[in-house]
Design an enzyme around this catalytic site. Structure first.
Site, mmCIF file in Angstrom:
data_model
loop_
_atom_site.group_PDB
_atom_site.id
_atom_site.type_symbol
_atom_site.label_atom_id
_atom_site.label_comp_id
_atom_site.label_asym_id
_atom_site.label_seq_id
_atom_site.Cartn_x
_atom_site.Cartn_y
_atom_site.Cartn_z
ATOM 1 N N ALA A 77 8.927 10.850 1.277
ATOM 2 C CA ALA A 77 8.021 11.689 0.479
ATOM 3 C C ALA A 77 6.768 11.990 1.292
ATOM 4 C CB ALA A 77 7.616 10.975 -0.816
ATOM 5 N N GLY A 101 -10.416 16.220 -8.483
ATOM 6 C CA GLY A 101 -9.465 15.717 -9.497
ATOM 7 C C GLY A 101 -9.204 14.220 -9.388
ATOM 8 N N HIS A 102 -10.152 13.471 -8.846
ATOM 9 C CA HIS A 102 -9.981 12.044 -8.532
ATOM 10 C C HIS A 102 -9.658 11.218 -9.791
ATOM 11 C CE1 HIS A 102 -11.801 8.613 -5.869
ATOM 12 N NE2 HIS A 102 -10.573 8.355 -6.256
ATOM 13 N N THR A 113 5.776 6.694 -8.340
ATOM 14 C CA THR A 113 4.392 6.220 -8.316
ATOM 15 C C THR A 113 3.779 6.217 -9.719
ATOM 16 O OG1 THR A 113 2.165 6.894 -7.611
ATOM 17 C CG2 THR A 113 3.792 8.628 -7.723
ATOM 18 N N ASP A 114 2.826 5.310 -9.929
ATOM 19 C CA ASP A 114 2.117 5.294 -11.219
ATOM 20 C C ASP A 114 1.227 6.529 -11.385
ATOM 21 O OD1 ASP A 114 0.121 4.658 -9.391
ATOM 22 O OD2 ASP A 114 -0.467 2.773 -10.354
ATOM 23 N N GLU A 115 0.992 7.264 -10.283
ATOM 24 C CA GLU A 115 0.114 8.444 -10.380
ATOM 25 C C GLU A 115 0.710 9.545 -11.249
ATOM 26 O OE1 GLU A 115 -1.832 9.812 -6.878
ATOM 27 O OE2 GLU A 115 -2.210 7.791 -6.158
ATOM 28 N N TYR A 126 0.077 16.186 -5.277
ATOM 29 C CA TYR A 126 0.981 15.085 -4.890
ATOM 30 C C TYR A 126 1.662 14.488 -6.120
ATOM 31 C CZ TYR A 126 2.331 10.246 -4.295
ATOM 32 O OH TYR A 126 3.025 9.064 -4.361
ATOM 33 N N TYR A 174 -15.331 7.622 -1.543
ATOM 34 C CA TYR A 174 -15.430 8.852 -2.327
ATOM 35 C C TYR A 174 -16.232 8.605 -3.612
ATOM 36 C CZ TYR A 174 -11.325 10.207 0.526
ATOM 37 O OH TYR A 174 -10.459 10.478 1.548
ATOM 38 N N LYS A 216 -4.750 5.835 4.591
ATOM 39 C CA LYS A 216 -4.954 5.247 3.264
ATOM 40 C C LYS A 216 -6.192 4.351 3.251
ATOM 41 C CE LYS A 216 -0.740 6.597 1.854
ATOM 42 N NZ LYS A 216 -0.559 7.993 1.513
ATOM 43 N N LEU A 217 -6.660 4.009 2.041
ATOM 44 C CA LEU A 217 -7.957 3.323 1.937
ATOM 45 C C LEU A 217 -8.017 1.995 2.704
ATOM 46 C CD1 LEU A 217 -10.831 3.195 0.775
ATOM 47 C CD2 LEU A 217 -9.878 1.942 -1.183
ATOM 48 N N ILE A 226 6.309 1.809 3.445
ATOM 49 C CA ILE A 226 7.051 0.992 2.480
ATOM 50 C C ILE A 226 8.524 0.918 2.876
ATOM 51 C CG2 ILE A 226 7.553 0.594 0.035
ATOM 52 C CD1 ILE A 226 5.103 2.331 -0.657
ATOM 53 N N LYS A 274 5.611 14.461 -7.421
ATOM 54 C CA LYS A 274 6.390 13.244 -7.702
ATOM 55 C C LYS A 274 6.899 13.278 -9.149
ATOM 56 C CE LYS A 274 7.138 10.039 -5.410
ATOM 57 N NZ LYS A 274 8.280 9.787 -4.467
ATOM 58 N N ASN A 304 -0.764 0.916 -6.156
ATOM 59 C CA ASN A 304 -1.186 1.088 -4.753
ATOM 60 C C ASN A 304 -0.708 -0.059 -3.859
ATOM 61 O OD1 ASN A 304 -3.049 2.918 -6.231
ATOM 62 N ND2 ASN A 304 -3.866 3.207 -4.163
HETATM 63 C C1 LIG Z 1 -8.616 7.346 2.038
HETATM 64 C C2 LIG Z 1 -9.777 7.050 1.111
HETATM 65 C C3 LIG Z 1 -9.568 6.792 -0.230
HETATM 66 N N1 LIG Z 1 -10.625 6.534 -1.043
HETATM 67 C C4 LIG Z 1 -10.349 6.219 -2.474
HETATM 68 C C5 LIG Z 1 -9.498 7.202 -3.230
HETATM 69 C C6 LIG Z 1 -8.759 6.287 -4.213
HETATM 70 O O1 LIG Z 1 -9.574 6.067 -5.357
HETATM 71 C C7 LIG Z 1 -8.591 4.988 -3.474
HETATM 72 C C8 LIG Z 1 -7.248 4.819 -2.797
HETATM 73 O O2 LIG Z 1 -6.991 5.993 -2.062
HETATM 74 P P1 LIG Z 1 -5.645 6.193 -1.243
HETATM 75 O O3 LIG Z 1 -5.498 5.055 -0.280
HETATM 76 O O4 LIG Z 1 -5.659 7.561 -0.688
HETATM 77 O O5 LIG Z 1 -4.532 5.987 -2.366
HETATM 78 P P2 LIG Z 1 -4.288 6.756 -3.778
HETATM 79 O O6 LIG Z 1 -4.855 8.108 -3.771
HETATM 80 O O7 LIG Z 1 -4.696 5.833 -4.863
HETATM 81 O O8 LIG Z 1 -2.677 6.879 -3.724
HETATM 82 C C9 LIG Z 1 -1.869 5.833 -3.181
HETATM 83 O O9 LIG Z 1 -1.314 5.061 -4.222
HETATM 84 C C10 LIG Z 1 -0.333 5.704 -5.028
HETATM 85 C C11 LIG Z 1 0.136 4.703 -6.048
HETATM 86 O O10 LIG Z 1 -0.871 4.521 -7.005
HETATM 87 C C12 LIG Z 1 0.785 6.281 -4.180
HETATM 88 O O11 LIG Z 1 1.652 7.009 -4.980
HETATM 89 C C13 LIG Z 1 0.214 7.207 -3.093
HETATM 90 O O12 LIG Z 1 1.231 7.682 -2.264
HETATM 91 C C14 LIG Z 1 -0.799 6.431 -2.277
HETATM 92 O O13 LIG Z 1 -1.371 7.292 -1.311
HETATM 93 O O14 LIG Z 1 -9.617 4.992 -2.470
HETATM 94 C C15 LIG Z 1 -11.921 6.485 -0.575
HETATM 95 O O15 LIG Z 1 -12.881 6.206 -1.334
HETATM 96 N N2 LIG Z 1 -12.120 6.720 0.768
HETATM 97 C C16 LIG Z 1 -11.099 7.000 1.632
HETATM 98 O O16 LIG Z 1 -11.349 7.225 2.847
#
Ligand SMILES: Cc1cn([C@H]2C[C@H](O)[C@@H](COP(=O)(O)OP(=O)(O)O[C@H]3O[C@H](CO)[C@@H](O)[C@H](O)[C@H]3O)O2)c(=O)[nH]c1=O
Length: 330
Positions: A84, A276-277, A126-128, A151, A208, A190-191, A13, A155, A180
């Site tokens: 971060a 903790g998803h 972040t909204d998290e 994480y 996941y 990231k996804l 970003i 934050k 996101n």
């Molecule tokens: C990497 C990965 C992720 N996932 C899932 C987990 C989440 O529900 C969704 C997005 O995962 P991630 O891309 O890791 O993003 P998420 O955990 O939502 O967090 C992101 O978005 C946040 C803002 O909401 C930011 O603060 C974080 O820094 C950023 O990493 O996809 C999968 O199902 N498979 C994967 O391989």
């Protein structure tokens, strides 16, 4: 000439933000400090590396002395703090790095900004920090902070420190909380880049749990425009949520990418759920639209097509990431 300090500008970003600002304003000089950890990639800004409007300093915000030196040398008109540790999965395995970078690092920056009376400090969050939503409802700026991962807890800690500096010392801090992001130069952990790169290689795509988790997707350049608006029109001490208004389940976005790349859904592989998803994030945009005059411009389908195209046409970028070549010389 306005002087801006950007932290974490070699990341996804931060680098898009620097490119956005330098293409938009002629009267701007940006100093980018970045520790060049694994997610900081100088390739992201190679196009402007020699620009007179830009300077890179390798510095680690967890080191108070390094931070103090940067501020002592330069009076900044503003700070935009992206630096971060950002990946939830990593925070579950190595939480300490997140506390150090996100809490201690932010503390050092706030202290320096206070000492040198920096007139504007945008803390990018972040909204998290709000935790998770059920099937309905939206996060507003008034939602309680209920972070669920190391994480997001780190934050939230940094947000509260930033808030305290506004309340106690009158430091003109603005906190932005985004959903996101996706777009060019996103690190492949990231996804979205995981899906794109694995699909291009016909590799299994790990989803996941059952894939019904919902994220609100925000095109990174829309996010950059929102931070730009916060710099220009944001009110000190306020929080602004920045969402894309594009809620999709993880399975929906995966199918969208597979369709665009004409790859089979059989690549989708369900794996163990993240600990903790969080189930769902979604943002009520009313305050940000009203006070910053900003709204997301990019439709998800269009943004996703452009992002896929960026990865297809920038093969050398991600080959250097995947092979680790971008880390050479560190
Ligand atoms: C990497 C990965 C992720 N996932 C899932 C987990 C989440 O529900 C969704 C997005 O995962 P991630 O891309 O890791 O993003 P998420 O955990 O939502 O967090 C992101 O978005 C946040 C803002 O909401 C930011 O603060 C974080 O820094 C950023 O990493 O996809 C999968 O199902 N498979 C994967 O391989």
């Amino acid at each position: 000439m306005r002087k801006l300090l950007v932290t974490g500008g070699m990341g996804f970003i931060g680098s898009n933000f620097i490119l956005h600002m330098l293409s938009r304003y002629d009267d701007l000089h940006i100093t980018n400090i970045d520790a060049l950890t694994y997610a900081g990639n100088p390739d992201n800004l190679s196009d402007i590396a020699h620009s007179d409007a830009y300077r890179f300093v390798r510095a680690d915000i967890t080191d108070a002395e390094q931070v103090g030196r940067i501020f002592a040398e330069n009076p900044f008109d503003g700070v935009v703090h992206f630096a971060a540790e950002s990946h939830v999965d990593r925070s579950i395995v190595h939480p300490e790095a997140f506390v150090r970078a996100n809490v201690l690092g932010t503390f050092h920056l706030l202290e320096a900004a206070r000492r040198y009376e920096t007139p504007k400090f945008i803390h990018v969050s972040t909204d998290e920090v709000y935790g998770t939503l059920g099937d309905t409802g939206y996060f507003t700026e008034q939602s309680p902070l209920m972070p669920n991962s190391p994480y997001s807890a780190s934050k939230a800690g940094s947000d509260l420190l930033a808030r305290s500096y506004a309340q106690t010392y009158g430091l003109p801090v603005i906190i932005t909380r985004c959903s996101n992001n996706y777009g060019p130069r996103q690190f492949p952990e990231k996804l979205i880049p995981t899906i794109i790169l694995r699909a291009l290689h016909d590799e299994p795509i790990p989803i996941y749990g059952d894939g019904t988790h919902v994220r609100d997707w925000l095109y990174v350049m829309d996010h950059c425009a929102a931070i730009d608006a916060a710099l220009r029109r944001g009110i000190a001490g306020e929080v602004y949520n920045i969402g894309g208004h594009h809620e999709r389940t993880n399975l929906e976005v995966t199918r969208m990418v597979l369709q665009e790349l004409r790859k089979p859904e059989s690549l989708i592989t369900f794996v163990a759920d993240r600990l903790g998803h969080d189930k769902r994030y979604a943002i009520d945009p009313a305050k940000t639209e009203r006070e910053l005059g900003w709204r997301p411009g990019k439709e998800l389908e269009q943004g996703m097509k452009e992002t896929i195209m960026w990865y297809v046409t920038n093969r050398s970028w991600w080959e250097r990431v995947r092979s680790g070549a971008y880390l050479e010389g560190r």
